[in-house]
Write a protein that holds these residues in place. Structure first.
Motif, PDB file in Angstrom:
ATOM      1  N   LYS A  42       3.851  27.704  16.904  1.00  0.00           N
ATOM      2  CA  LYS A  42       3.771  27.535  15.443  1.00  0.00           C
ATOM      3  C   LYS A  42       4.194  28.822  14.755  1.00  0.00           C
ATOM      4  O   LYS A  42       3.858  29.912  15.207  1.00  0.00           O
ATOM      5  N   VAL A  44       4.145  30.692  10.945  1.00  0.00           N
ATOM      6  CA  VAL A  44       3.535  30.671   9.606  1.00  0.00           C
ATOM      7  C   VAL A  44       4.529  31.303   8.634  1.00  0.00           C
ATOM      8  O   VAL A  44       4.875  32.480   8.756  1.00  0.00           O
ATOM      9  N   LYS A  72      12.108  24.638   7.398  1.00  0.00           N
ATOM     10  CA  LYS A  72      11.987  23.533   8.350  1.00  0.00           C
ATOM     11  C   LYS A  72      13.074  23.616   9.415  1.00  0.00           C
ATOM     12  O   LYS A  72      12.805  23.395  10.600  1.00  0.00           O
ATOM     13  N   GLU A  81       6.221  24.295  15.541  1.00  0.00           N
ATOM     14  CA  GLU A  81       5.759  23.684  14.305  1.00  0.00           C
ATOM     15  C   GLU A  81       5.778  24.731  13.194  1.00  0.00           C
ATOM     16  O   GLU A  81       5.808  25.935  13.455  1.00  0.00           O
ATOM     17  N   GLU A  83       3.871  26.101   9.608  1.00  0.00           N
ATOM     18  CA  GLU A  83       2.767  26.086   8.649  1.00  0.00           C
ATOM     19  C   GLU A  83       3.211  26.880   7.420  1.00  0.00           C
ATOM     20  O   GLU A  83       3.671  28.016   7.546  1.00  0.00           O
ATOM     21  N   ILE A  85       2.341  28.870   4.043  1.00  0.00           N
ATOM     22  CA  ILE A  85       1.309  29.531   3.270  1.00  0.00           C
ATOM     23  C   ILE A  85       1.928  29.875   1.921  1.00  0.00           C
ATOM     24  O   ILE A  85       3.007  30.459   1.853  1.00  0.00           O
TER      25      ILE A  85
END
Length: 272
Positions: A42, A44, A72, A81, A83, A85
């Motif tokens: 993942k 961020v 993306k 993935e 995330e 913020i």
């Protein structure tokens, strides 16, 4: 050569090195953010969702915009993935330096001041800084701002650009984000705003009865992906990714889909 152009050209040289093999060299480091991202599967990413057309939310509060699309694509190509913020203009650097985000993709204009504390990728996007106001407002140049209240985002690019050059008598009113800045113009709290041209276009489209328009251009500045100074492996991978997706047109397509206008020509910043 001025310091701004020097900082951009320095980034280009770094990108060229990345394309020629810096990725492999940097990945020899035993512990780094790129490895951490892959291990946790993942990334961020800090994105300003109050800066259309780069970052916005729809009626279901889902993020979209050219920066969201770029993020993306980056996460997909990295095989992890994503995330998001949410950040605003003033806290993009602090969120990065305090490890609240791995990278920043948030209409992040490349400036010499910011480049002192973080690294920027090769430019993947750009914006034209302008002064916008209602059509009835008699503003054609900087000189016409004397005696006017002009909204800007505190510490953002337009604040930095306009502060030293506005004429005596101009009142710069500082807000925390682009949405509040635009709202101040629509509510009459300010006579004009310093912002990205894309935001003026979006504000005009959403408020057709107000006749908001661009009055004059201040400067065209490229955007980079923000990375911490020590994250050399991550920066090398991102630089290679940006170059690839600039050349194949993917980043230009995502920008045009969100902005409704072609991406400014950034070919001068790409390694030959």
């Amino acid at each position: 050569m001025n310091t701004f152009k020097a900082s951009i050209k320095s980034g280009i040289k770094y990108a060229a090195a990345a394309v020629l093999g810096l990725v492999c060299l940097a990945q020899s480091v035993s512990a780094d953010t790129l490895s951490d991202i892959r291990q946790r599967k993942k990334i961020v990413i800090a994105i300003d969702l109050g800066s259309p057309p780069f970052g916005m939310t729809d009626d279901k509060l889902q993020p979209y915009g050219s920066d969201v699309s770029a993020a993306k694509m980056l996460a997909k190509d990295l095989g992890v993935e994503m995330e998001i913020i949410q950040v605003t203009g003033p806290n993009r650097v602090p969120f990065l330096l305090t490890n609240k985000a791995d990278i920043v993709i948030a209409s992040f204009s490349i400036t010499p001041e910011r480049a002192k504390v973080i690294n920027f990728s090769v430019p993947y996007s750009a914006s034209e800084s302008v002064v916008g106001a209602e059509r009835s407002m008699q503003i054609k140049s900087l000189a016409d701002l004397a005696g006017k209240r002009v909204g800007v985002v505190r510490g953002n690019l337009q604040d930095t650009l306009l502060t030293p050059i506005v004429p005596k008598g101009t009142i710069l009113v500082r807000y925390d984000d682009d949405s509040t800045n635009a709202a101040a113009l629509l509510s009459g709290q300010v006579d004009a705003i310093g912002t990205a041209k894309e935001l003026v276009t979006t504000t005009a489209r959403k408020n057709p009865g107000r006749n908001i328009e661009t009055k004059f251009s201040v400067k065209v500045v490229p955007h980079g992906i923000g990375v911490r100074k020590e994250d050399t492996a991550l920066l090398a991978w991102i630089n290679s990714w940006v170059v690839t997706n600039m050349k194949n047109g993917n980043l230009a397509k995502s920008y045009e889909a969100a902005a409704g206008a072609p991406l400014p020509d950034l070919s001068q910043y790409l390694p030959k």
